[in-house]
Design a protein around this motif. Structure first.
Motif, PDB file in Angstrom:
ATOM      1  N   PRO A 271       8.795   4.088   2.482  1.00 47.80           N
ATOM      2  CA  PRO A 271       9.258   2.751   2.868  1.00 47.80           C
ATOM      3  C   PRO A 271       8.077   1.825   3.152  1.00 47.80           C
ATOM      4  O   PRO A 271       7.159   2.188   3.894  1.00 47.80           O
ATOM      5  CB  PRO A 271      10.078   3.017   4.133  1.00 47.80           C
ATOM      6  CG  PRO A 271       9.496   4.252   4.707  1.00 47.80           C
ATOM      7  CD  PRO A 271       8.969   5.072   3.567  1.00 47.80           C
ATOM      8  N   VAL A 272       8.076   0.658   2.553  1.00 44.03           N
ATOM      9  CA  VAL A 272       7.009  -0.327   2.756  1.00 44.03           C
ATOM     10  C   VAL A 272       7.643  -1.647   3.185  1.00 44.03           C
ATOM     11  O   VAL A 272       8.818  -1.919   2.877  1.00 44.03           O
ATOM     12  CB  VAL A 272       6.178  -0.530   1.471  1.00 44.03           C
ATOM     13  CG1 VAL A 272       5.447   0.750   1.097  1.00 44.03           C
ATOM     14  CG2 VAL A 272       7.067  -0.993   0.322  1.00 44.03           C
ATOM     15  N   PRO A 273       6.900  -2.495   3.901  1.00 40.99           N
ATOM     16  CA  PRO A 273       7.455  -3.801   4.319  1.00 40.99           C
ATOM     17  C   PRO A 273       7.830  -4.653   3.110  1.00 40.99           C
ATOM     18  O   PRO A 273       7.239  -4.546   2.028  1.00 40.99           O
ATOM     19  CB  PRO A 273       6.311  -4.432   5.116  1.00 40.99           C
ATOM     20  CG  PRO A 273       5.446  -3.276   5.527  1.00 40.99           C
ATOM     21  CD  PRO A 273       5.545  -2.276   4.424  1.00 40.99           C
ATOM     22  N   LEU A 274       8.812  -5.524   3.292  1.00 37.44           N
ATOM     23  CA  LEU A 274       9.263  -6.380   2.195  1.00 37.44           C
ATOM     24  C   LEU A 274       8.182  -7.342   1.726  1.00 37.44           C
ATOM     25  O   LEU A 274       8.154  -7.749   0.556  1.00 37.44           O
ATOM     26  CB  LEU A 274      10.509  -7.170   2.626  1.00 37.44           C
ATOM     27  CG  LEU A 274      11.825  -6.387   2.737  1.00 37.44           C
ATOM     28  CD1 LEU A 274      12.941  -7.297   3.192  1.00 37.44           C
ATOM     29  CD2 LEU A 274      12.173  -5.744   1.392  1.00 37.44           C
ATOM     30  N   GLU A 275       7.288  -7.713   2.650  1.00 37.57           N
ATOM     31  CA  GLU A 275       6.229  -8.645   2.258  1.00 37.57           C
ATOM     32  C   GLU A 275       5.111  -7.979   1.462  1.00 37.57           C
ATOM     33  O   GLU A 275       4.226  -8.663   0.930  1.00 37.57           O
ATOM     34  CB  GLU A 275       5.623  -9.321   3.501  1.00 37.57           C
ATOM     35  CG  GLU A 275       5.003  -8.360   4.505  1.00 37.57           C
ATOM     36  CD  GLU A 275       5.993  -7.884   5.542  1.00 37.57           C
ATOM     37  OE1 GLU A 275       5.577  -7.348   6.577  1.00 37.57           O
ATOM     38  OE2 GLU A 275       7.226  -8.059   5.307  1.00 37.57           O
ATOM     39  N   ALA A 276       5.146  -6.662   1.328  1.00 43.48           N
ATOM     40  CA  ALA A 276       4.105  -5.974   0.567  1.00 43.48           C
ATOM     41  C   ALA A 276       4.267  -6.254  -0.926  1.00 43.48           C
ATOM     42  O   ALA A 276       5.385  -6.427  -1.434  1.00 43.48           O
ATOM     43  CB  ALA A 276       4.171  -4.469   0.836  1.00 43.48           C
ATOM     44  N   ASP A 277       3.137  -6.316  -1.635  1.00 44.97           N
ATOM     45  CA  ASP A 277       3.145  -6.533  -3.081  1.00 44.97           C
ATOM     46  C   ASP A 277       3.533  -5.224  -3.763  1.00 44.97           C
ATOM     47  O   ASP A 277       2.773  -4.252  -3.755  1.00 44.97           O
ATOM     48  CB  ASP A 277       1.764  -6.996  -3.539  1.00 44.97           C
ATOM     49  CG  ASP A 277       1.782  -7.489  -4.982  1.00 44.97           C
ATOM     50  OD1 ASP A 277       2.636  -7.024  -5.758  1.00 44.97           O
ATOM     51  OD2 ASP A 277       0.932  -8.335  -5.332  1.00 44.97           O
ATOM     52  N   ILE A 278       4.717  -5.185  -4.389  1.00 45.41           N
ATOM     53  CA  ILE A 278       5.206  -3.948  -5.011  1.00 45.41           C
ATOM     54  C   ILE A 278       4.302  -3.513  -6.156  1.00 45.41           C
ATOM     55  O   ILE A 278       4.119  -2.317  -6.411  1.00 45.41           O
ATOM     56  CB  ILE A 278       6.661  -4.129  -5.504  1.00 45.41           C
ATOM     57  CG1 ILE A 278       7.585  -4.388  -4.313  1.00 45.41           C
ATOM     58  CG2 ILE A 278       7.142  -2.890  -6.259  1.00 45.41           C
ATOM     59  CD1 ILE A 278       7.603  -3.260  -3.301  1.00 45.41           C
ATOM     60  N   ASN A 279       3.691  -4.467  -6.863  1.00 49.43           N
ATOM     61  CA  ASN A 279       2.791  -4.097  -7.951  1.00 49.43           C
ATOM     62  C   ASN A 279       1.588  -3.322  -7.423  1.00 49.43           C
ATOM     63  O   ASN A 279       1.148  -2.341  -8.034  1.00 49.43           O
ATOM     64  CB  ASN A 279       2.323  -5.351  -8.703  1.00 49.43           C
ATOM     65  CG  ASN A 279       3.462  -6.018  -9.456  1.00 49.43           C
ATOM     66  OD1 ASN A 279       4.363  -5.357  -9.948  1.00 49.43           O
ATOM     67  ND2 ASN A 279       3.424  -7.352  -9.525  1.00 49.43           N
ATOM     68  N   ILE A 280       1.044  -3.786  -6.289  1.00 52.90           N
ATOM     69  CA  ILE A 280      -0.082  -3.065  -5.680  1.00 52.90           C
ATOM     70  C   ILE A 280       0.375  -1.687  -5.211  1.00 52.90           C
ATOM     71  O   ILE A 280      -0.342  -0.678  -5.379  1.00 52.90           O
ATOM     72  CB  ILE A 280      -0.665  -3.877  -4.504  1.00 52.90           C
ATOM     73  CG1 ILE A 280      -1.277  -5.180  -5.010  1.00 52.90           C
ATOM     74  CG2 ILE A 280      -1.674  -3.053  -3.733  1.00 52.90           C
ATOM     75  CD1 ILE A 280      -1.843  -6.061  -3.901  1.00 52.90           C
ATOM     76  N   VAL A 281       1.571  -1.625  -4.639  1.00 54.63           N
ATOM     77  CA  VAL A 281       2.088  -0.332  -4.169  1.00 54.63           C
ATOM     78  C   VAL A 281       2.239   0.640  -5.334  1.00 54.63           C
ATOM     79  O   VAL A 281       1.796   1.795  -5.266  1.00 54.63           O
ATOM     80  CB  VAL A 281       3.435  -0.527  -3.440  1.00 54.63           C
ATOM     81  CG1 VAL A 281       4.066   0.824  -3.116  1.00 54.63           C
ATOM     82  CG2 VAL A 281       3.239  -1.330  -2.170  1.00 54.63           C
ATOM     83  N   ASN A 282       2.833   0.193  -6.440  1.00 54.47           N
ATOM     84  CA  ASN A 282       3.043   1.077  -7.589  1.00 54.47           C
ATOM     85  C   ASN A 282       1.723   1.523  -8.210  1.00 54.47           C
ATOM     86  O   ASN A 282       1.561   2.694  -8.584  1.00 54.47           O
ATOM     87  CB  ASN A 282       3.900   0.378  -8.644  1.00 54.47           C
ATOM     88  CG  ASN A 282       5.362   0.322  -8.248  1.00 54.47           C
ATOM     89  OD1 ASN A 282       5.858   1.201  -7.540  1.00 54.47           O
ATOM     90  ND2 ASN A 282       6.064  -0.711  -8.684  1.00 54.47           N
TER      91      ASN A 282
END
Length: 308
Positions: free
Chosen positions: A202-213
């Protein structure tokens, strides 16, 4: 015929006892001792095979036991107990024949058969279910399984023994669980051919999903290149993207195909590596991780197929 009781001056009615001791008792003793020796020999042969198979596995470079080896060990053990049961039945019938005329055994066997049919239905059900478990190779020694039994209860652990009547599991708390084969509704094999570690992050909604992936892909590749884990991974762990949305967090799932039984170690190590990698990229894991359910299942909806 000369009797010992006559020579030592004992009453004549002791002749029948002496005759029984000299003839029937000796036969009974010989049959019982012979049955014990045969049963011990069968059990010794089965144990020797299990030890040989286990030693062969330990000498090899394999990390986990092959499906064929686990199946053969279970099959040999079942055959050994079946042969012992046959020996016991033969000896029992021989003992009965010493007191009951052979012609009377036909009627007696019919009565016993009817009694077993009505009074031992559960045992027969367990034995038949155990036969199909072995024949269909549903699981064997060393497999991690989850068994759903009558009433909706579940038993999960490592298979330590499989017989025609029961399956014995050792759970993570070290408890030995005995499950009658006939009471199983569903058997889930968590270590059949290959397994899958599933990690939900689980990551915060404000996190950049592209960076996470991209971070998760980097973690998966470095994980696969690590000699400690390369031997137990079938391919590099891959992110599957966002699988769930909450009010304040998004859940990103990462999966890894592993050798049977290794998904738990891989899952724990992946979580640590993911948290560290995300922190280096300025992404914090959402606090809701304490309320998330992290699953590790075998072949859970794999894109490339799997085995139950």
């Amino acid at each position: 015929m000369t009797y010992l009781v006559d020579e030592i001056g004992l009453p004549s009615w002791l002749r029948s006892i002496e005759r029984w001791l000299a003839v029937d008792f000796v036969q009974i003793l010989v049959w019982i001792v012979g049955a014990i020796l045969v049963a011990r020999f069968i059990r010794w042969g089965a144990d020797r095979y299990s030890q040989h198979a286990l030693a062969q596995f330990e000498r090899s470079d394999d990390i986990v036991q092959s499906e064929d080896l686990k199946h053969r060990r279970a099959l040999v053990d079942v055959m050994a107990w079946t042969l012992i049961a046959i020996v016991a039945i033969i000896v029992g019938l021989k003992m009965m024949a010493l007191w009951v005329p052979t012609s009377s055994l036909v009627g007696l066997s019919a009565v016993l058969g009817a009694a077993l049919g009505f009074g031992a239905q559960r045992i027969v059900q367990d034995v038949l279910a155990g036969f199909f478990i072995i024949a269909e190779h549903q699981y064997g020694y060393g497999d991690v399984v989850n068994l759903t039994v009558t009433g909706g209860l579940e038993a999960e652990g490592t298979v330590e023994d499989v017989t025609l009547r029961v399956t014995r599991l050792r759970n993570s708390d070290g408890e030995l669980i005995t499950v009658p084969n006939g009471q199983m509704i569903k058997a889930t094999n968590l270590s059949k051919d290959w397994a899958r570690a599933v990690v939900d992050v689980p990551v915060p909604l404000e996190a950049d999903i592209n960076i996470v992936n991209s971070t998760l892909r980097e973690v998966g590749q470095s994980f696969y290149d690590d000699p400690r884990w390369h031997r137990v991974l079938l391919d590099a762990p891959q992110p599957l993207g966002v699988t769930n949305l909450e009010l304040d967090s998004a859940t990103v799932r990462m999966v890894a195909r592993t050798l049977p039984g290794q998904q738990f170690d891989i899952g724990r190590a992946l979580r640590s590596a993911i948290i560290s990698a995300l922190a280096r990229h300025g992404v914090s894991v959402a606090k809701t991780i304490q309320n998330q359910t992290v699953t590790e299942t075998a072949a859970d909806a794999a894109p490339g197929g799997g085995a139950e």
